[in-house]
Design an enzyme around this catalytic site. Structure first.
Site, short mmCIF file in Angstrom:
data_model
loop_
_atom_site.label_atom_id
_atom_site.label_comp_id
_atom_site.label_asym_id
_atom_site.label_seq_id
_atom_site.Cartn_x
_atom_site.Cartn_y
_atom_site.Cartn_z
N GLU A 98 10.00 -5.58 -9.96
CA GLU A 98 8.53 -5.44 -9.98
C GLU A 98 8.06 -5.23 -11.43
O GLU A 98 7.11 -5.87 -11.88
CB GLU A 98 8.16 -4.23 -9.12
CG GLU A 98 6.70 -3.83 -9.20
CD GLU A 98 6.42 -2.53 -8.44
OE1 GLU A 98 7.03 -2.31 -7.38
OE2 GLU A 98 5.60 -1.73 -8.92
N ARG A 99 8.74 -4.37 -12.14
CA ARG A 99 8.31 -4.09 -13.52
C ARG A 99 8.44 -5.33 -14.40
O ARG A 99 7.58 -5.59 -15.24
CB ARG A 99 9.13 -2.93 -14.09
CG ARG A 99 8.77 -1.61 -13.43
CD ARG A 99 9.51 -0.43 -14.02
NE ARG A 99 9.02 0.80 -13.43
CZ ARG A 99 9.78 1.73 -12.85
NH1 ARG A 99 11.09 1.58 -12.81
NH2 ARG A 99 9.24 2.81 -12.34
N THR A 101 -4.48 -3.48 -4.21
CA THR A 101 -4.70 -4.85 -4.67
C THR A 101 -4.60 -5.80 -3.49
O THR A 101 -3.63 -5.71 -2.71
CB THR A 101 -3.65 -5.21 -5.75
OG1 THR A 101 -3.82 -4.29 -6.82
CG2 THR A 101 -3.83 -6.63 -6.26
N SER A 137 1.71 4.87 -18.05
CA SER A 137 2.58 4.92 -19.25
C SER A 137 3.32 6.27 -19.31
O SER A 137 4.48 6.32 -19.71
CB SER A 137 1.73 4.79 -20.53
OG SER A 137 1.25 3.48 -20.64
N ALA A 154 0.78 0.34 -10.94
CA ALA A 154 2.24 0.25 -10.76
C ALA A 154 2.96 1.28 -11.62
O ALA A 154 4.08 1.06 -12.08
CB ALA A 154 2.74 -1.16 -11.08
N ALA A 214 0.83 -1.21 0.00
CA ALA A 214 0.00 0.00 0.00
C ALA A 214 0.86 1.25 0.00
O ALA A 214 1.54 1.55 0.99
CB ALA A 214 -0.92 0.00 1.22
N MET A 215 0.83 1.92 -1.14
CA MET A 215 1.61 3.13 -1.31
C MET A 215 0.66 4.26 -1.71
O MET A 215 0.64 5.31 -1.12
CB MET A 215 2.59 2.83 -2.44
CG MET A 215 3.72 3.76 -2.59
SD MET A 215 4.97 2.98 -3.63
CE MET A 215 4.13 2.81 -5.18
N TRP A 246 -6.91 2.11 -3.85
CA TRP A 246 -6.66 1.18 -4.97
C TRP A 246 -5.72 0.04 -4.55
O TRP A 246 -4.83 -0.35 -5.34
CB TRP A 246 -5.98 1.88 -6.16
CG TRP A 246 -6.68 3.02 -6.78
CD1 TRP A 246 -7.81 2.98 -7.52
CD2 TRP A 246 -6.25 4.40 -6.79
NE1 TRP A 246 -8.13 4.24 -7.98
CE2 TRP A 246 -7.18 5.13 -7.54
CE3 TRP A 246 -5.17 5.07 -6.22
CZ2 TRP A 246 -7.07 6.49 -7.75
CZ3 TRP A 246 -5.05 6.43 -6.43
CH2 TRP A 246 -5.99 7.14 -7.18
N TYR A 293 14.27 4.36 -0.41
CA TYR A 293 15.28 3.36 -0.79
C TYR A 293 14.63 1.96 -0.89
O TYR A 293 14.85 1.22 -1.84
CB TYR A 293 16.43 3.33 0.25
CG TYR A 293 17.39 2.20 -0.02
CD1 TYR A 293 18.42 2.35 -0.93
CD2 TYR A 293 17.21 0.96 0.61
CE1 TYR A 293 19.27 1.30 -1.22
CE2 TYR A 293 18.05 -0.10 0.33
CZ TYR A 293 19.08 0.07 -0.58
OH TYR A 293 19.92 -0.97 -0.86
C1 LIG Z 1 -6.65 -2.00 -10.25
C2 LIG Z 1 -5.59 -1.17 -9.57
C3 LIG Z 1 -4.74 -1.77 -8.67
C4 LIG Z 1 -3.80 -1.01 -7.99
N1 LIG Z 1 -3.04 -1.61 -7.03
C5 LIG Z 1 -2.24 -0.84 -6.24
C6 LIG Z 1 -1.57 -1.44 -5.11
O1 LIG Z 1 -1.64 -2.66 -4.87
N2 LIG Z 1 -0.83 -0.62 -4.31
C7 LIG Z 1 -0.70 0.71 -4.55
O2 LIG Z 1 -0.02 1.38 -3.78
N3 LIG Z 1 -1.32 1.30 -5.62
C8 LIG Z 1 -2.10 0.56 -6.45
N4 LIG Z 1 -2.76 1.13 -7.51
C9 LIG Z 1 -2.63 2.57 -7.73
C10 LIG Z 1 -1.81 2.92 -8.97
O3 LIG Z 1 -0.46 2.68 -8.72
C11 LIG Z 1 -2.13 4.39 -9.33
O4 LIG Z 1 -3.47 4.41 -9.80
C12 LIG Z 1 -1.18 4.92 -10.37
O5 LIG Z 1 0.11 5.10 -9.84
C13 LIG Z 1 -1.66 6.26 -10.96
O6 LIG Z 1 -2.00 7.17 -9.96
P1 LIG Z 1 -3.42 7.94 -10.03
O7 LIG Z 1 -4.46 6.93 -10.27
O8 LIG Z 1 -3.51 8.79 -8.84
O9 LIG Z 1 -3.34 8.83 -11.32
P2 LIG Z 1 -2.76 10.32 -11.40
O10 LIG Z 1 -1.39 10.36 -10.82
O11 LIG Z 1 -3.77 11.27 -10.91
O12 LIG Z 1 -2.60 10.49 -12.98
C14 LIG Z 1 -3.71 10.79 -13.82
C15 LIG Z 1 -3.16 10.98 -15.24
O13 LIG Z 1 -2.21 12.07 -15.23
C16 LIG Z 1 -0.98 11.63 -15.74
N5 LIG Z 1 0.13 12.27 -15.05
C17 LIG Z 1 0.34 12.41 -13.73
N6 LIG Z 1 1.49 13.04 -13.48
C18 LIG Z 1 2.05 13.28 -14.68
C19 LIG Z 1 3.27 13.89 -15.11
N7 LIG Z 1 4.16 14.38 -14.24
N8 LIG Z 1 3.51 13.98 -16.44
C20 LIG Z 1 2.60 13.48 -17.34
N9 LIG Z 1 1.45 12.89 -17.00
C21 LIG Z 1 1.17 12.79 -15.69
C22 LIG Z 1 -0.98 10.13 -15.48
O14 LIG Z 1 -0.08 9.46 -16.33
C23 LIG Z 1 -2.42 9.77 -15.76
O15 LIG Z 1 -2.64 9.62 -17.13
C24 LIG Z 1 -3.67 0.38 -8.25
C25 LIG Z 1 -4.50 0.97 -9.22
C26 LIG Z 1 -5.45 0.22 -9.86
C27 LIG Z 1 -6.36 0.90 -10.86
#
Ligand SMILES: Cc1cc2nc3c(=O)[nH]c(=O)nc-3n(C[C@H](O)[C@H](O)[C@H](O)COP(=O)(O)OP(=O)(O)OC[C@H]3O[C@@H](n4cnc5c(N)ncnc54)[C@H](O)[C@@H]3O)c2cc1C
Length: 438
Positions: free
Chosen positions: A287-288, A207, A422, A419, A170-171, A205, A278
């Protein structure tokens, strides 16, 4: 010990030592088996070792038996699976939950390449279940393996690896996804002598959130400092918030997690105080790569299904696959699948070799950081595209939920967001490239 597990253990030990016997002896049999190349070609073409081929076959047989098509369709429709925990125990018996963990705690001590093969095969059957598997076995188990101390490993790994426990990471928070270091969840020591932290905040979010017994959770411990904690399900003040209804990955439970004055003992701090970034970075490359097995398995499933369909469905008195426009689509799908697999497998092989040659504690950066990000960027976007192509090949049937390709496409889309998105991956790859020219 389960005989399958023992078999896997014995057959794969040597893979650690990179005693790779190239898989060539059975190619001739396979060529003459009459199976389409999309089913048999991958291992021969991409130089898997004999042990890896056997490992794949075992995981495939297990996944096909335990996750039949009708069950996976039902789980997708229901968005829930009441047998999730039983299945976890079976995965534990197979040894799949601790592929990269040390044998001391029940792990198989295999490579990240092997781990991604398991991820690929589970995803080929059920993208959502495989996502939960990736979160458990890589994001939780592997992070504890890399960063936990002996006491933490002894306390948590055996149960996570035998399937009695479900793990998660959970991050993210509702307000901080891509910008993860802006998280608001706080951990505070009430006084200098206290041997515990008090955590307040929420995660979003997550998992496996609704099922998790152990959560590898990040919280702010100072203005700029983040620390990793192991949260246990029964801790007072810790609870599951809303369970999320998702577009895809519906076999994977996802939820909000709430922390209200949760007392977390100091012994549950992973790594150093304020050393969370870190810890986070230490597992990112792997992970990736492991998670990239997800889109690869989904692409494989989409191609297998659509290619069969194209040769069974007749229009104008001929199989639709014989029309040039569809033939071109099949060719493009096959090319994308094979090139994606080549980049992923090569990068995994390189990273495993690098990890085994570097004797110091693995750190976040490897010479392949930008490739690990590029691999998941490529595979995630390609899997969605291949999912859409498969829907197009099935025509009206592809647009119904009676056929699996719609689910595959919905599942694949997650890998462009979860994770890391794009856009963030492109930003990271571009930054790494630019650094090389400074
Ligand atoms: C099914 C599912 C499972 C998940 N599981 C986990 C989990 O187990 N643990 C966990 O910690 N998280 C989890 N997540 C969260 C996931 O990692 C985040 O949804 C993801 O990192 C994107 O963050 P956000 O949804 O807040 O989108 P935002 O950060 O709000 O981004 C929205 C849009 O803006 C774009 N954007 C944001 N910043 C920039 C930038 N600097 N430059 C260009 N474009 C940008 C993004 O690319 C995206 O298109 C999960 C999400 C889903 C949907």
């Amino acid at each position: 010990m389960n005989s399958m597990r023992l078999f896997i253990q014995l057959r794969t030990k040597s893979s650690l030592l990179f005693q790779r016997t190239l898989y060539t002896e059975n190619i001739q049999d396979l060529v003459s088996s009459g199976k389409p190349s999309i089913v048999w070609n991958a291992d021969a073409l991409h130089g898997l070792s004999k042990e890896q081929v056997e490992f794949r076959q075992n995981v495939r047989a297990f996944a096909e038996k335990e996750l039949p098509e009708e069950l996976v369709t039902k789980i997708d429709a229901d968005g829930h699976w009441s047998d999730f925990r039983n299945f976890w125990k079976k995965m534990g018996e197979m040894g799949l939950l601790g592929i990269t963990a040390s044998a001391e705690y029940g792990g198989l001590e295999m490579t990240y390449f092997d781990h991604l093969i398991a991820m690929e095969e589970l995803s080929r059957r059920a993208g959502g279940i495989a996502l939960s598997y990736g979160a458990h076995s890589n994001l939780c188990v592997n992070q504890i393996t890399l960063n936990g101390n002996e006491e933490q490993k002894n306390r948590f790994l055996p149960k996570l690896i035998d399937g009695s426990f479900v793990g998660s990471l959970a991050m993210s928070e509702a307000g901080s996804g891509s910008d993860v270091t802006s998280m608001k969840t706080k951990a505070v020591k009430p006084n200098a002598n206290a041997d515990y932290y008090v955590l307040n905040g929420s995660k979003f979010w997550i998992t496996n959130g609704p099922e998790a017994d152990v959560v590898f959770l990040y919280a702010k411990t100072s203005d700029k400092g983040i620390t990793a904690f192991l949260i246990e399900k029964d801790m007072e003040g810790f609870s599951v918030g809303q369970v999320l209804d998702k577009l895809g990955m519906r076999g994977s439970p996802t939820s909000e997690l709430l922390l209200e004055d949760v007392k977390v003992p100091e012994k549950n701090v992973v790594g150093k105080l304020d050393g969370g970034v870190y810890v986070l970075m230490s597992g990112l490359d792997m992970e990736r790569l492991v998670l990239s097995g997800g889109p690869l398995g989904l692409m494989q499933a989409a191609c297998e299904y659509a290619f069969n369909y194209a040769h069974e469905r007749n229009q104008f008195g001929k199989p639709i696959g014989s029309f040039q426009l569809l033939q071109g689509k099949l060719a493009d799908m096959y090319t994308k699948l094979s090139s994606s697999r080549a980049y992923l497998y090569n990068t995994a092989r390189a990273l495993d070799q690098y990890k085994s040659s570097v004797k110091t504690k693995p750190s976040g950066t490897s010479p392949f950081t930008k490739d690990c990000a590029a691999v998941i960027l490529l595979l995630a976007e390609t899997a969605t595209q291949i999912g859409l192509d498969a829907i197009q090949i099935l025509g009206g049937n592809g647009y119904t939920n009676d056929y699996p390709v719609g689910r595959i496409m919905r599942d694949a889309k997650l890998y462009e967001i979860g994770a890391g998105t794009s856009e963030i991956r492109r930003w990271l790859i571009g930054r790494e490239l630019n650094k090389e020219y400074k």
